[in-house]
Design a protein around this motif. Structure first.
Motif, PDB file in Angstrom:
ATOM      1  N   PHE A   1       0.498  -1.323  -0.006  1.00  0.00           N
ATOM      2  CA  PHE A   1       0.038  -0.065   0.010  1.00  0.00           C
ATOM      3  C   PHE A   1       0.931   1.341   0.098  1.00  0.00           C
ATOM      4  CE2 PHE A   1      -2.531   3.225   2.282  1.00  0.00           C
ATOM      5  CZ  PHE A   1      -3.638   3.279   1.522  1.00  0.00           C
ATOM      6  N   GLY A   2       2.005   1.069   0.806  1.00  0.00           N
ATOM      7  CA  GLY A   2       2.931   2.467   1.085  1.00  0.00           C
ATOM      8  C   GLY A   2       3.483   2.633  -0.470  1.00  0.00           C
ATOM      9  N   VAL A   3       3.917   1.468  -0.994  1.00  0.00           N
ATOM     10  CA  VAL A   3       4.753   1.667  -2.464  1.00  0.00           C
ATOM     11  C   VAL A   3       3.683   2.143  -3.422  1.00  0.00           C
ATOM     12  CG1 VAL A   3       5.939   0.466  -4.270  1.00  0.00           C
ATOM     13  CG2 VAL A   3       6.506   0.004  -1.851  1.00  0.00           C
ATOM     14  N   GLY A   4       2.399   1.768  -3.410  1.00  0.00           N
ATOM     15  CA  GLY A   4       1.490   2.108  -4.624  1.00  0.00           C
ATOM     16  C   GLY A   4       1.359   3.654  -4.284  1.00  0.00           C
ATOM     17  N   ILE A   5       1.177   4.260  -3.123  1.00  0.00           N
ATOM     18  CA  ILE A   5       1.152   5.664  -2.790  1.00  0.00           C
ATOM     19  C   ILE A   5       2.150   6.594  -3.177  1.00  0.00           C
ATOM     20  CG2 ILE A   5       0.648   7.474  -1.130  1.00  0.00           C
ATOM     21  CD1 ILE A   5      -0.631   5.549   0.691  1.00  0.00           C
ATOM     22  N   SER A   6       3.449   5.848  -3.141  1.00  0.00           N
ATOM     23  CA  SER A   6       4.579   6.641  -3.567  1.00  0.00           C
ATOM     24  C   SER A   6       4.528   6.706  -5.028  1.00  0.00           C
ATOM     25  CB  SER A   6       6.055   5.813  -2.921  1.00  0.00           C
ATOM     26  OG  SER A   6       6.261   4.527  -3.835  1.00  0.00           O
TER      27      SER A   6
ATOM     28  N   ILE B   1     -11.445  -0.206  -2.238  1.00  0.00           N
ATOM     29  CA  ILE B   1     -10.928   0.281  -1.007  1.00  0.00           C
ATOM     30  C   ILE B   1      -9.465   0.723  -1.020  1.00  0.00           C
ATOM     31  CG2 ILE B   1     -10.612   0.038   1.380  1.00  0.00           C
ATOM     32  CD1 ILE B   1     -13.255  -1.602   1.566  1.00  0.00           C
ATOM     33  N   VAL B   2      -8.506  -0.284  -1.579  1.00  0.00           N
ATOM     34  CA  VAL B   2      -7.294  -0.059  -1.651  1.00  0.00           C
ATOM     35  C   VAL B   2      -6.979   1.307  -2.660  1.00  0.00           C
ATOM     36  CG1 VAL B   2      -5.119  -0.928  -2.580  1.00  0.00           C
ATOM     37  CG2 VAL B   2      -6.526  -2.308  -1.070  1.00  0.00           C
ATOM     38  N   ILE B   3      -7.676   1.131  -3.849  1.00  0.00           N
ATOM     39  CA  ILE B   3      -7.487   2.298  -4.726  1.00  0.00           C
ATOM     40  C   ILE B   3      -7.757   3.559  -4.461  1.00  0.00           C
ATOM     41  CG2 ILE B   3      -8.304   3.263  -6.936  1.00  0.00           C
ATOM     42  CD1 ILE B   3      -8.532   0.193  -7.731  1.00  0.00           C
ATOM     43  N   ILE B   4      -9.011   3.744  -3.455  1.00  0.00           N
ATOM     44  CA  ILE B   4      -9.444   5.059  -3.086  1.00  0.00           C
ATOM     45  C   ILE B   4      -8.704   5.464  -1.860  1.00  0.00           C
ATOM     46  CG2 ILE B   4     -11.332   6.114  -1.754  1.00  0.00           C
ATOM     47  CD1 ILE B   4     -13.283   4.627  -3.290  1.00  0.00           C
ATOM     48  N   ALA B   5      -8.366   4.673  -0.950  1.00  0.00           N
ATOM     49  CA  ALA B   5      -7.186   5.061   0.056  1.00  0.00           C
ATOM     50  C   ALA B   5      -6.130   5.632  -0.188  1.00  0.00           C
ATOM     51  CB  ALA B   5      -7.334   3.923   1.033  1.00  0.00           C
ATOM     52  N   SER B   6      -5.487   4.798  -1.177  1.00  0.00           N
ATOM     53  CA  SER B   6      -4.201   5.075  -1.915  1.00  0.00           C
ATOM     54  C   SER B   6      -4.182   6.535  -2.487  1.00  0.00           C
ATOM     55  CB  SER B   6      -3.703   4.298  -2.945  1.00  0.00           C
ATOM     56  OG  SER B   6      -4.458   4.079  -3.884  1.00  0.00           O
TER      57      SER B   6
ATOM     58  N   VAL C   1      -6.724   9.043  -2.025  1.00  0.00           N
ATOM     59  CA  VAL C   1      -6.864  10.208  -0.976  1.00  0.00           C
ATOM     60  C   VAL C   1      -5.704  10.590  -0.419  1.00  0.00           C
ATOM     61  CG1 VAL C   1      -8.076  10.593   1.050  1.00  0.00           C
ATOM     62  CG2 VAL C   1      -9.068   9.452  -0.562  1.00  0.00           C
ATOM     63  N   VAL C   2      -4.757   9.581  -0.060  1.00  0.00           N
ATOM     64  CA  VAL C   2      -3.540   9.765   0.555  1.00  0.00           C
ATOM     65  C   VAL C   2      -2.502  10.609  -0.123  1.00  0.00           C
ATOM     66  CG1 VAL C   2      -1.324   8.826   1.870  1.00  0.00           C
ATOM     67  CG2 VAL C   2      -3.631   7.908   2.200  1.00  0.00           C
ATOM     68  N   ALA C   3      -2.496  10.240  -1.398  1.00  0.00           N
ATOM     69  CA  ALA C   3      -1.481  10.759  -2.437  1.00  0.00           C
ATOM     70  C   ALA C   3      -2.008  12.088  -2.911  1.00  0.00           C
ATOM     71  CB  ALA C   3      -1.534   9.846  -3.781  1.00  0.00           C
ATOM     72  N   MET C   4      -3.323  12.618  -2.703  1.00  0.00           N
ATOM     73  CA  MET C   4      -3.802  13.874  -3.028  1.00  0.00           C
ATOM     74  C   MET C   4      -3.587  14.679  -1.904  1.00  0.00           C
ATOM     75  SD  MET C   4      -5.200  13.870  -6.120  1.00  0.00           S
ATOM     76  CE  MET C   4      -6.644  15.224  -6.151  1.00  0.00           C
ATOM     77  N   THR C   5      -3.582  14.370  -0.540  1.00  0.00           N
ATOM     78  CA  THR C   5      -3.318  15.033   0.475  1.00  0.00           C
ATOM     79  C   THR C   5      -2.033  15.262   1.144  1.00  0.00           C
ATOM     80  OG1 THR C   5      -3.989  13.283   1.989  1.00  0.00           O
ATOM     81  CG2 THR C   5      -5.707  14.549   1.122  1.00  0.00           C
ATOM     82  N   VAL C   6      -1.136  14.172   0.783  1.00  0.00           N
ATOM     83  CA  VAL C   6       0.170  14.331   1.182  1.00  0.00           C
ATOM     84  C   VAL C   6       1.004  14.541   0.267  1.00  0.00           C
ATOM     85  CG1 VAL C   6       2.056  13.026   2.569  1.00  0.00           C
ATOM     86  CG2 VAL C   6      -0.320  12.909   3.258  1.00  0.00           C
ATOM     87  N   SER C   7       2.036  15.505   0.045  1.00  0.00           N
ATOM     88  CA  SER C   7       2.954  15.593  -1.045  1.00  0.00           C
ATOM     89  C   SER C   7       4.404  14.977  -0.833  1.00  0.00           C
ATOM     90  CB  SER C   7       3.305  17.143  -1.284  1.00  0.00           C
ATOM     91  OG  SER C   7       3.741  17.667  -0.074  1.00  0.00           O
ATOM     92  N   SER C   8       4.638  14.610   0.408  1.00  0.00           N
ATOM     93  CA  SER C   8       5.983  13.873   0.721  1.00  0.00           C
ATOM     94  C   SER C   8       5.720  12.909   1.557  1.00  0.00           C
ATOM     95  CB  SER C   8       6.846  15.049   1.259  1.00  0.00           C
ATOM     96  OG  SER C   8       8.165  14.520   1.446  1.00  0.00           O
ATOM     97  N   LEU C   9       6.291  11.530   1.217  1.00  0.00           N
ATOM     98  CA  LEU C   9       5.768  10.350   2.242  1.00  0.00           C
ATOM     99  C   LEU C   9       7.283   9.517   2.443  1.00  0.00           C
ATOM    100  CD1 LEU C   9       2.823   8.730   1.042  1.00  0.00           C
ATOM    101  CD2 LEU C   9       3.243   9.919   2.960  1.00  0.00           C
ATOM    102  N   GLU C  10       8.414  10.501   2.244  1.00  0.00           N
ATOM    103  CA  GLU C  10       9.741   9.912   2.387  1.00  0.00           C
ATOM    104  C   GLU C  10       9.813   9.062   3.817  1.00  0.00           C
ATOM    105  OE1 GLU C  10       9.188  12.800   1.080  1.00  0.00           O
ATOM    106  OE2 GLU C  10      10.015  12.790  -1.011  1.00  0.00           O
ATOM    107  N   LYS C  11       9.671   9.985   5.029  1.00  0.00           N
ATOM    108  CA  LYS C  11      10.166   9.535   6.279  1.00  0.00           C
ATOM    109  C   LYS C  11       9.001   8.295   6.537  1.00  0.00           C
ATOM    110  CE  LYS C  11      11.677  13.533   7.946  1.00  0.00           C
ATOM    111  NZ  LYS C  11      11.553  14.907   9.066  1.00  0.00           N
TER     112      LYS C  11
END
Length: 507
Positions: A132-137, A386-391, A393-403
């Motif tokens: 899920f995290g890699v998909g968001i990235s 659910i996986v697609i929508i959740a990823s 939403v997170v990608a649209m609201t967060v611009s940096s997920l490095e940490k």
């Protein structure tokens, strides 16, 4: 590329062997008497390698030159090769574990039920979080790069607000990846994987072209061959190389779908995929580092002067991650489904409870175990949505997920690549394991064939020098190495978490 139809001829050869039947897909037997379950085994060897290689080689290839700048060329290349060897060994252990399950039922969840049933929810949760995290990235990379791609192809793109808006591009590309994410079989993605690998090829050619042309010499800093930048920078780069090989979440799907699942063929898929990825990593790492030296940044493509070629390179990265996103949804969906189905075992399971399904008795009603293991249409669609929508939403609201992704990768990727394969094989191959008894005769047959092909007695002498029994030397050695891999995984996890917590986070 090689013709898929030529490779698929192997599946016809399997059906023509003794003990198999081409007239029915139910209860089909492999040459060693194990059962194929349901309508499976349609993927060719080439498509399996392509899909696995596409899972391995991602945008992380662009950070390899930066990793080399911290370690030096000699140490960096050694670490790249070492990481590849440990990763391919994890894949090899997965192919061995799959032998304890009926054909088409291999998964981390199935092995968890056989080995650590009460801990399976922990394993599946780690896999789901990692994927899920890699998909968001991937979605974030699309949002970050596409405005620059639009500006590169048209100078007037800046005058159109939505063309430089990351939210617009993430939304637009979701319309492409959503249909691909609803495909049930990884083999269905073989053609998109080809496109993604073409994108990788372009990136490699772009780095090579700038290196050969030498147009970056004026910007090149010091080049370290034997010397490293110090333990802290080298340790910070170590997780980048380790995680660049993570593909183990899709290996069981490859094993379930490949048409010829003999030991040599499945091992060949792992070796060919990791070997190809390793060669690409070394090539880009060396040529990219020699282009800029210690002035290299994390993403080498971003360092090239604006041009049509570099703009196409950024577009190639976007295409790569776009087609890699469904490869993360596939195992994420399966792991979430396993978590939802998990129930704690309150008593010690009997062999009847935990053993994989057996072939039906002669004259019994036909059984189709594959339908028992597959998700229903509604459940499949619900989890995927659910996986697609959740990823999204997170990608649209967060611009940096490095940490965040650093911690997710330190736990999930390490567990998938080293800890789980090592622990699963060590547990399931124990001499007193009820599951291990199923394969004793097969292993004896393999050793007999080996001895027949060794008239000089070399293998027998080697077994004696290692202090291992005639019939169990290979299994004993492999069990020891699998335990060592699991321990190595725990060490890597601790080192990576410590690096992210005390070194990276402090800067």
């Amino acid at each position: 590329m090689a013709s898929y139809t030529a490779i698929r001829a192997d599946s016809d050869d399997v059906h023509s062997r003794p003990g198999s039947s081409s007239s029915s897909s139910r209860g089909r037997r492999t040459p060693r008497g194990r059962k194929d379950v349901g309508h499976i085994g349609q993927a060719s060897w080439v498509s399996s390698v392509i899909n696995l290689l596409n899972t391995i080689v991602g945008a992380g290839i662009l950070a390899m030159p930066s990793a080399l700048s911290h370690m030096g060329i000699v140490l960096g290349v050694f670490v790249i090769i070492w990481a590849g060897m440990t990763s391919v060994f994890g894949l090899y252990l997965q192919t061995r574990c799959a032998k304890y399950l009926d054909r088409g039922t291999s998964s981390f969840a199935a092995l968890s039920k056989l080995t650590y049933p009460n801990a399976s929810i922990v394993f599946d949760t780690a896999i789901a979080i990692k994927c899920f995290g890699v998909g968001i990235s991937y979605l974030i990379i699309i949002g970050d790069l596409m405005p620059g791609v639009a500006m590169g192809f048209s100078k007037h793109a800046g005058n159109v607000s939505f063309l430089v808006d990351r939210h617009f591009w993430i939304t637009a590309f979701m319309l492409v990846v959503i249909p691909l994410s609803f495909l049930r079989r990884l083999d269905s993605l073989k053609y998109t994987s080809v496109i993604a690998l073409i994108s990788i090829a372009y990136l490699v050619i772009l780095v090579l072209a700038h290196f050969i042309k030498g147009d970056t010499i004026t910007e090149r800093g010091e080049v370290r061959v034997f010397r490293w930048a110090g333990p802290v920078p080298a340790l910070a780069s170590f997780p980048i190389i380790i995680f660049a090989y993570t593909c183990h979440q899709n290996m069981f799907s490859i094993l379930n779908e490949i048409n010829n699942n003999t030991h040599s063929r499945t091992t060949g898929v792992a070796v060919a995929s990791i070997g190809s990825g390793c060669a690409l990593y070394i090539l880009v790492a060396i040529t990219g580092y020699l282009s800029y030296g210690d002035n290299i940044k994390g993403n080498i493509i971003s360092m090239y002067a604006p041009s049509i070629a570099s703009t196409i390179g950024k577009a190639a990265i976007v295409i790569l991650v776009m087609f890699s996103y469904p490869l993360q949804v596939h195992p994420c969906r399966a792991s979430i489904d396993a978590v939802l189905k998990w129930r704690p075992n309150r008593s010690r399971p009997s062999s009847a409870d935990v053993s994989p399904p057996r072939a039906p008795l002669l004259g019994a009603a036909p059984q189709h175990p594959i339908h028992k293991h597959e998700m229903g249409e509604l459940r499949f669609a619900t989890i995927t949505t659910i996986v697609i929508i959740a990823s999204y939403v997170v990608a649209m609201t967060v611009s940096s997920l490095e940490k965040v992704l650093a911690y997710v990768g330190s736990t999930g990727s390490t567990a998938i690549s080293f800890i789980l394969p090592g622990l699963f094989y060590y547990k399931i191959s124990a001499p007193d394991s009820i599951h291990h008894q199923r394969l004793l005769k097969e292993d004896d047959d393999e050793e007999s064939e080996e001895d027949d092909s060794d008239p000089e007695g070399f293998a027998t002498g080697l077994r004696g020098r290692l202090g291992l029994g005639h019939k169990s030397w290979r299994k004993t050695l492999l069990r020891r190495l699998s335990l060592a891999l699991a321990i190595y995984g725990f060490v890597v996890m601790g080192v990576c978490l410590g690096t992210n917590t005390f070194l990276v986070a402090s800067h």
